[in-house]
Design an enzyme around this catalytic site. Structure first.
Site, short mmCIF file in Angstrom:
data_model
loop_
_atom_site.label_atom_id
_atom_site.label_comp_id
_atom_site.label_asym_id
_atom_site.label_seq_id
_atom_site.Cartn_x
_atom_site.Cartn_y
_atom_site.Cartn_z
N ARG A 255 0.84 -1.18 0.00
CA ARG A 255 0.00 0.00 0.00
C ARG A 255 0.89 1.24 0.00
O ARG A 255 1.91 1.27 0.68
CB ARG A 255 -0.92 0.02 1.21
CG ARG A 255 -2.07 -0.97 1.14
CD ARG A 255 -3.11 -0.54 0.11
NE ARG A 255 -4.27 -1.40 0.02
CZ ARG A 255 -4.41 -2.37 -0.85
NH1 ARG A 255 -3.43 -2.65 -1.71
NH2 ARG A 255 -5.51 -3.10 -0.88
N ASP A 279 4.85 -0.55 -7.13
CA ASP A 279 3.67 -0.99 -7.86
C ASP A 279 2.42 -0.26 -7.38
O ASP A 279 1.34 -0.47 -7.92
CB ASP A 279 3.49 -2.50 -7.71
CG ASP A 279 2.44 -3.07 -8.65
OD1 ASP A 279 2.42 -2.67 -9.83
OD2 ASP A 279 1.63 -3.92 -8.21
N GLU A 284 -3.51 7.16 -8.18
CA GLU A 284 -3.38 6.25 -9.33
C GLU A 284 -4.38 6.62 -10.41
O GLU A 284 -5.58 6.69 -10.12
CB GLU A 284 -3.58 4.80 -8.88
CG GLU A 284 -2.50 4.34 -7.92
CD GLU A 284 -2.58 2.86 -7.55
OE1 GLU A 284 -3.50 2.16 -8.05
OE2 GLU A 284 -1.72 2.39 -6.79
N HIS A 303 0.51 -0.98 -10.81
CA HIS A 303 -0.33 -1.70 -9.85
C HIS A 303 -0.87 -3.00 -10.45
O HIS A 303 -2.08 -3.23 -10.50
CB HIS A 303 -1.49 -0.83 -9.36
CG HIS A 303 -2.02 -1.26 -8.03
ND1 HIS A 303 -2.70 -0.42 -7.18
CD2 HIS A 303 -1.99 -2.47 -7.40
CE1 HIS A 303 -3.05 -1.07 -6.09
NE2 HIS A 303 -2.63 -2.32 -6.20
#
Length: 337
Positions: A255, A279, A284, A303
């Site tokens: 996270r 990632d 986002e 991600h």
């Protein structure tokens, strides 16, 4: 039982229905497909990482007794309109797209699928480490652009073998345990930080339980696999980065809130860190103007750590299994409330 199934481009409605039919045939289904991954996921003060229109979901779900999904939002206002709902199954480890407190208040059971993407994320973490130390992506990009990158065979700039080096795993949950197994197979020394597990459990996996400070100071690689809680938010910040081994690598597939991204960017700029693999991001898609992207030593992925076909089917199966147990009145495997 009438079941509202909201799938996405990852776990499609058909995958959910196939798994439910295997566990408890004869159910009635209404379905919807969420606009993901084609569109960014939403976040607000009540629920996070959701996809889909609130009113449309309520319209389709109607008088359904169960709702099964990976990313559909279910907030307090929606719960008030779905008075027949008794069960929500979420095919992901963290059901942050559901207002669990309000569901609990209304007597709606919420289940999830912890560890459904564990194997996928564990394998992905290994790939990130190998890419950083062997500069695989760099070699591919340069060759495609017409540059034969001979310096990848130069002693001063070539990579190194990870056998014998030390990796620190932050978080010994379902994903962290699998990561330990994989890196042990590469001949690495593995340290683990997790205040909620026993040293004996870690030792059985061939690793050693240590404090966070010792892990950071001793590890050539640090890989984050912890849950985001008020206690873990910002757990890797400027002070912790300063305590890391010079020239270490940092990997975050968990996270974004677990690490301080501006502080990581500064650690890269100063040379404290040799590389970072990410990632997940505070927003986002991320803003490419953020300082973290100023360094060519950042391996950035969109991600996708948990994106495997097996992960999709595993999550749907775990939800279907608990739905069948709920219908039969049996104890649930992954109840969140």
């Amino acid at each position: 039982m009438k079941i509202a199934v909201f799938g996405s481009g990852f776990i499609t409605p058909e995958i959910f229905i196939d798994e439910i039919d295997r566990e408890v045939p004869g159910c009635e289904f209404v379905t919807g497909t969420l606009p993901w991954p084609g569109a960014p996921r939403g976040n607000d003060d009540e629920i996070q990482e959701y996809a889909g229109d609130f009113d449309e979901i309520v319209r389709i779900a109607g008088d359904a007794e169960a709702l099964v999904t990976d990313l559909a939002p279910v907030n307090a206002k929606m719960l008030a309109q779905m008075s027949s709902l008794k069960f929500i199954g979420v095919a992901r480890g963290g059901p942050v797209n559901i207002n669990i407190a309000e569901a609990t208040r209304r007597g709606v059971v919420v289940t999830n699928a912890p560890g459904r993407n564990g194997p996928a994320v564990a394998e992905f973490t290994v790939a990130l480490v190998l890419d950083m130390v062997r500069r695989i992506g760099t070699g591919v990009e340069n060759l495609r652009s017409g540059r034969w990158q001979g310096d990848l065979y130069s002693y001063e700039t070539c990579g190194f073998e990870i056998a014998g080096s030390t990796i620190g795993i932050v978080g010994f949950g379902k994903v962290g345990r699998l990561v330990v197994d994989l890196f042990r197979a590469f001949g690495m020394n593995v340290l683990v930080y997790d205040p909620f597990v026993a040293a004996a459990d870690v030792e059985k996996a061939g690793a050693r339980l240590v404090g966070l400070d010792e892990l950071l100071a001793s590890s050539d690689f640090v890989s984050i696999h912890a849950r985001l809680t008020p206690e873990t938010r910002g757990m890797i910040s400027a002070g912790e980065l300063a305590g890391m081994k010079d020239g270490a690598y940092l990997i975050n597939t968990a996270r974004p809130g677990l690490i301080d991204y501006p502080a990581v960017a500064e650690a890269l700029r100063s040379g404290k860190l040799a590389g970072v693999a990410l990632d997940v991001y505070p927003s986002e898609p991320p803003r490419l103007t953020d300082p973290i992207f100023a360094s060519d030593r950042v391996l950035a992925l969109p991600h996708v750590g948990g994106a495997t076909r097996e992960s999709a089917k595993r999550g749907a199966h775990m939800v279907a299994e608990d739905l069948a147990r709920f219908i039969r009145g049996e104890e649930l495997l992954h109840r969140k409330n």
